[in-house]
Design an enzyme around this catalytic site. Sequence first.
Site, PDB file in Angstrom:
ATOM      1  CG  HIS A  61      -1.835   1.125   1.334  1.00  0.00           C
ATOM      2  ND1 HIS A  61      -1.771   2.045   2.351  1.00  0.00           N
ATOM      3  CD2 HIS A  61      -2.877   1.496   0.552  1.00  0.00           C
ATOM      4  CE1 HIS A  61      -2.733   2.932   2.206  1.00  0.00           C
ATOM      5  NE2 HIS A  61      -3.419   2.628   1.117  1.00  0.00           N
ATOM      6  NE  ARG A  62      -1.824   5.750   1.011  1.00  0.00           N
ATOM      7  CZ  ARG A  62      -2.403   6.571   1.868  1.00  0.00           C
ATOM      8  NH1 ARG A  62      -1.651   7.452   2.536  1.00  0.00           N
ATOM      9  NH2 ARG A  62      -3.700   6.540   2.088  1.00  0.00           N
ATOM     10  CD  GLU A  87      -2.679   1.856  -3.226  1.00  0.00           C
ATOM     11  OE1 GLU A  87      -3.846   2.260  -3.283  1.00  0.00           O
ATOM     12  OE2 GLU A  87      -1.906   2.165  -2.313  1.00  0.00           O
ATOM     13  CG  ASP A  95      -2.952   6.268  -4.072  1.00  0.00           C
ATOM     14  OD1 ASP A  95      -3.839   5.495  -4.462  1.00  0.00           O
ATOM     15  OD2 ASP A  95      -2.526   6.279  -2.901  1.00  0.00           O
ATOM     16  CG  HIS A  98      -3.460   9.073  -0.578  1.00  0.00           C
ATOM     17  ND1 HIS A  98      -4.252   9.944   0.159  1.00  0.00           N
ATOM     18  CD2 HIS A  98      -4.170   7.927  -0.691  1.00  0.00           C
ATOM     19  CE1 HIS A  98      -5.379   9.336   0.469  1.00  0.00           C
ATOM     20  NE2 HIS A  98      -5.363   8.118  -0.019  1.00  0.00           N
ATOM     21  CD  GLU A 152      -7.359   4.960  -5.382  1.00  0.00           C
ATOM     22  OE1 GLU A 152      -8.307   5.675  -4.994  1.00  0.00           O
ATOM     23  OE2 GLU A 152      -6.638   4.307  -4.607  1.00  0.00           O
ATOM     24  CD  GLN A 158      -6.611   0.285  -6.233  1.00  0.00           C
ATOM     25  OE1 GLN A 158      -7.259  -0.615  -5.706  1.00  0.00           O
ATOM     26  NE2 GLN A 158      -5.520   0.773  -5.677  1.00  0.00           N
TER      27      GLN A 158
END
Length: 298
Positions: free
Chosen positions: A43-44, A70, A72, A85, A152, A188
């Site tokens: 995550h990140r 991941e 963003d 993010h 994302e 996503q």
Amino acid sequence: MLRYFRWVAITALIIYLSGASSDFAIAKISSDYGQIKAINISHRGASGHAPEHTLQAYELGNVMNGDYIEIDLQMTKDGELIALHDETIDRTTEKKGLVKNLTLKEIKKLDAGSWFNDAYPEKMSIEYLGLQIPTLREVLDRFGPDSKFFIETKSPEVYPGMEEKLINTLNEYNLTGANHTFGNVVVQSFSVESLRKVHEIDESIPLVQLLSYYAPAVITDTELSKIKEYAVGVGLHYTAVSPGYIKKVTDSGLMVFPYTVNEKEDMNMLLDWGVTGMFTNYPDRLNEVIQSRIPKKP
């Protein structure tokens, strides 16, 4: 015709994942009785150990056996996709302002690492001082086809053309399009419109619909049918899920990716419930949990 392309995309995903190092197919197949192997999404990056959305955090995610990084996405004033993010630079740099009002040159002058040392002095490192916010191209240049990415589209309504720019960039790196390895990239978003736009441009890209719940998650058959028109899975906060919710979603043919799961007790619980994979700031912890569940050979 739309159903045909969707069938082809899902069939290709299953074929690819059957041989993927991430054991994605095993995770999906084992969802009926509780996971042994599941998808480990950094995550990140490994953001529990290093400043989020920096090349160092992404590198650690790979070292710590994350299956996917991941990323963003935000977009600068001059149309460059960057890994960040928030819509603002306030939280992770020494300056304030909206990304959409800043050029890439201005973004590159920011210190995106020192905040982590201040917030987590027990994890501080001089290597984090002065880290830059990377562009998507810089991430792909560093990690390329040897890594897998959950990307994302953040606040796509703020950034017209974000989806086209993303797909064009991925095509340049052979991560989508005719020459790509299927499943290396999953896109996503919380935005249905953004995902449908991606789906219209390239139906072969697997998509995950992110969902927000302020109470225990409930999903109807109608909602599942609509999501299945364009996506292969859903993502939601892990505190909102239940065994019944996960079973209903996976029985429908969709995958489930809860976020952001950082404690081993919760990881084991979700694996018992049959999730396909999960997002974590600590991919090393999730890897330890997954490895501990693999039966030992006699």
